[in-house]
Write an enzyme that holds these catalytic residues in place. Structure first.
Site, PDB file in Angstrom:
ATOM      1  N   LYS A  53      18.308  52.978 -68.092  1.00 51.50           N
ATOM      2  CA  LYS A  53      19.580  53.376 -68.689  1.00 51.50           C
ATOM      3  C   LYS A  53      20.623  52.302 -68.405  1.00 51.50           C
ATOM      4  O   LYS A  53      20.764  51.900 -67.246  1.00 51.50           O
ATOM      5  CB  LYS A  53      20.022  54.717 -68.091  1.00 51.50           C
ATOM      6  CG  LYS A  53      21.347  55.245 -68.614  1.00 51.50           C
ATOM      7  CD  LYS A  53      21.739  56.554 -67.916  1.00 51.50           C
ATOM      8  CE  LYS A  53      23.075  57.064 -68.459  1.00 51.50           C
ATOM      9  NZ  LYS A  53      23.511  58.307 -67.786  1.00 51.50           N
ATOM     10  N   LYS A  86      18.974  52.552 -63.352  1.00 54.83           N
ATOM     11  CA  LYS A  86      20.253  52.956 -63.939  1.00 54.83           C
ATOM     12  C   LYS A  86      21.290  51.923 -63.562  1.00 54.83           C
ATOM     13  O   LYS A  86      21.620  51.754 -62.382  1.00 54.83           O
ATOM     14  CB  LYS A  86      20.661  54.344 -63.441  1.00 54.83           C
ATOM     15  CG  LYS A  86      21.959  54.853 -64.061  1.00 54.83           C
ATOM     16  CD  LYS A  86      22.301  56.239 -63.533  1.00 54.83           C
ATOM     17  CE  LYS A  86      23.585  56.771 -64.144  1.00 54.83           C
ATOM     18  NZ  LYS A  86      23.924  58.119 -63.622  1.00 54.83           N
TER      19      LYS A  86
END
Length: 328
Positions: free
Chosen positions: A251, A198
């Site tokens: 992400k 992330k």
């Protein structure tokens, strides 16, 4: 000329036969925002997205499920009065998310319900972890103390009947700790979808507006990853795999297709990718002004994410894309 690649493109039937990547509703996870109000509210920062009441949430999830979308992931907008520095509301068994999980599983037993495990919606500081001041008076997001609270949050969601918990906090060691906590409490069947890579991305802005969960001070760069790094993503994925993650996530998705490809080549675990709010909003904004065809661009962007190696895609287009693909 013996070799003419165009022969494999000469008709829809032939193109279908040789198509290398397919996209279907079963590839999607539908992120849904919810709040503890009786009305549904349009989200100004994310046109087409809604903060759902529990009644609205059940209806929306059911419509997506009927279109073939197999999973939803829940993101709560928590009332300011419930936000505290210890984020205790995150593991309240009578809280918004546990109630939503129970309602969804009662309504659609076959729907896969995923919950976000992180403290930012509940933390008065707006960070994914607990905040303290170091010896110099600087803000520090403390790791091990945060992981202990994340375990309580995951257990709360497991007691409500969740299928998958998805830690998005990026604290060190949280996957192993959550796995141990779940197993010790008899929830060995609850899966972990870990946000392994992330990034500290500027593409998250509209999402933070939707949940009103932006940090009150500082940024998230001491725990989310540097957008310049890719080998670090492999390190994080190896750790999460060793700690017991069942699936891993990259992400954002669109600007990180190289990371998705590298990760999918490196791991044997299913790879999720999150088409985040900024990606969604750019398509929405461009299509609103007529510069692009929304349907064509959205489906092409999702196909690109799938082609890069994602097994599943979290996208705000899940329901709409499922409708488009059904009619194709």
């Amino acid at each position: 000329m013996h070799i003419r690649p165009r022969r494999n493109r000469k008709s829809p039937a032939v193109r279908s036969l040789v198509q290398e990547t397919s996209l279907s509703a079963s590839d999607f996870i539908y992120p849904l925002f919810l709040h503890d109000k009786e009305v549904d509210e349009q989200i100004e920062s994310m046109p087409g997205c809604v903060r759902w009441s529990l009644t609205g949430l059940i209806k929306e999830a059911g419509e997506a499920y009927a279109l073939g979308v197999p999973a939803v992931v829940l993101f709560p907008a928590i009332d300011e009065s419930l936000k505290t520095s210890d984020a205790a509301e995150c593991h309240n068994d009578a809280g918004l998310v546990p109630r939503a999980v129970r309602a969804l599983k009662d309504a659609y037993p076959g729907l896969c319900v995923i919950t976000d495990v992180a403290l930012d919606p509940y933390n008065s500081d707006g960070h994914d972890g607990l905040v303290e001041k170091d010896a110099n008076g600087e803000l520090e997001i403390v790791n091990d103390e945060t992981v202990a609270v994340l375990c309580e949050q995951a257990l709360c969601h497991a007691r409500a009947g969740v299928d998958i918990v998805s830690p998005s906090d990026m604290m060190d060691g949280r996957v192993a700790a959550i796995r141990d906590a779940l197993d010790a409490s008899g929830f060995e069947k609850v899966s972990i979808l870990s946000y392994s890579a992330k990034y500290a991305s500027a593409y998250y802005g509209p999402f933070r507006g939707a949940l009103e969960s932006a940090p009150k001070a500082g940024d998230k760069k001491t725990y989310q990853m540097d957008p310049a790094n890719i080998r670090e993503a492999i390190r994080e994925i190896e750790l999460d795999e060793a700690e017991g993650a069942d699936m891993i996530m990259v992400k954002p998705a669109g600007p990180y297709l190289d990371v998705i490809a590298k990760v999918s080549d490196h791991t044997t675990l299913p790879v999720a990718a999150y088409q985040v709010s900024g990606e969604y909003l750019m398509i929405k904004a461009a299509s609103k002004d007529g510069w692009v065809n929304e349907k064509a661009i959205a489906l092409e962007s999702l196909m690109g994410i799938k082609r890069a190696g994602a097994s599943m895609i979290l996208t705000y287009y899940a329901k709409l894309a499922a409708e488009w693909l059904k009619d194709a």
